[in-house]
Design a protein around this motif. Structure first.
Motif: not given
Length: 224
Positions: A115, A119, A122, A141, A145-146, A148
Motif C-alpha cells: 500500500a 501510494a 501514485k 488497495l 482507499s487507493l 480511484d
C-alpha cells in the motif's frame, strides 16, 4: 497525482477467478476456467476500455503477472494489446518473487509494504496506473482507499464458487456509476468511482405496527 484504475471481469455472483482458460488458475479445484470466452463479441472486442492498458502503466499481483508473462510476449507482432503490454512499465506486487525473476520487459518489483509503495507510485508524475485481475491486490488497495476507478465487466453467468473481487471483510463504501454499456451477449461493461461512505435510509414506518414490534422482538431473540 495519477489515478489508480482497477479493471476486472466478474461473474454475476462476483467471481473473478480464471476468466481466460481452464489452466489459468485452477486453485481450489476451480472447474470453470474460461467462463468469459463464450460471451466475447465484436462490441466487447472493440470496447476494451480499462482492459487494454493503453496509455497506462500496469500494476499486477504475482499470479496475474505470471499469467501475463507467459502469454503476452508470445503473441503476434500485430496484436495491439500485446504491443502495449509488452512495452509499458509493469509494477509487480509479490512476497515470493525476486527482481531477477521478472523477465518480462520493463517489469519491476514493488518494495516493502504494498500500500505504501503504490501510494508512492501514485504521487509520482507519469501515466495512470492500471490493475488487471489481481483480486488480492485489489482488496489490499481498496482497504487502503487507493483505488480511484473501477472498470467492471459483469458476465451473465453464476459460478457459485471461486475467488471473489470482494471477499468477506472488504472495506464498506459507496460507488457511483459514471459509464455503462451492454454487449449483445449480455456483458455489462461499467465504470464506477468511489463515492464515500455507504448511505443509509429506511422504508420503515415512523410508528411500527404491533406486528412489526413483535417481529423485531422475535428477531432479537433469534440473533441474541
Amino acid at each position: 497525482m495519477r489515478k489508480l484504475i482497477a479493471s476486472t471481469m466478474l461473474s454475476l455472483d462476483g467471481i473473478l477467478q480464471a476468466p481466460g482458460g481452464p489452466e489459468e488458475d485452477p486453485t481450489g479445484d476451480f472447474a470453470f476456467g474460461g467462463w468469459t470466452f463464450p460471451y466475447w463479441d465484436e462490441a466487447a472486442s472493440q470496447d476494451m476500455n480499462g482492459l487494454d492498458g493503453k496509455d497506462r502503466e500496469l500494476l499486477l499481483g504475482r499470479r496475474t503477472y505470471e499469467i501475463f508473462e507467459a502469454y503476452w510476449p508470445y503473441q503476434p507482432d500485430g496484436n495491439p494489446i500485446a504491443k502495449t503490454f509488452n512495452a509499458t512499465r509493469k509494477h509487480v506486487a509479490s512476497r515470493t518473487l525476486k527482481q531477477g525473476q521478472l523477465l518480462w520487459n520493463n517489469s519491476a518489483l514493488l518494495e516493502g509494504d504494498v500500500a505504501a509503495a503504490v501510494a508512492a507510485l501514485k504521487s509520482q508524475p507519469g501515466q495512470d496506473l492500471q490493475i488487471i485481475g489481481s483480486g488480492n491486490l485489489i482488496q489490499t488497495l481498496q482497504a487502503a482507499s487507493l483505488i480511484d476507478e473501477y472498470n467492471v465487466w459483469t458476465f451473465p453467468v453464476v459460478l457459485g464458487r471461486g475467488k471473489r473481487l470482494f471477499e468477506a471483510g472488504a472495506k464498506p463504501g459507496a460507488l457511483r456509476l459514471v459509464a455503462s454499456r451492454t454487449s449483445a451477449t449480455g456483458v455489462v461493461m461499467s465504470t464506477y468511482v468511489p463515492a464515500g461512505e455507504v448511505p443509509l435510509g429506511s422504508f420503515a414506518q415512523e410508528e411500527p405496527s404491533a406486528k412489526e414490534v413483535e417481529r423485531r422482538a422475535k428477531l432479537a431473540r433469534e440473533v441474541g
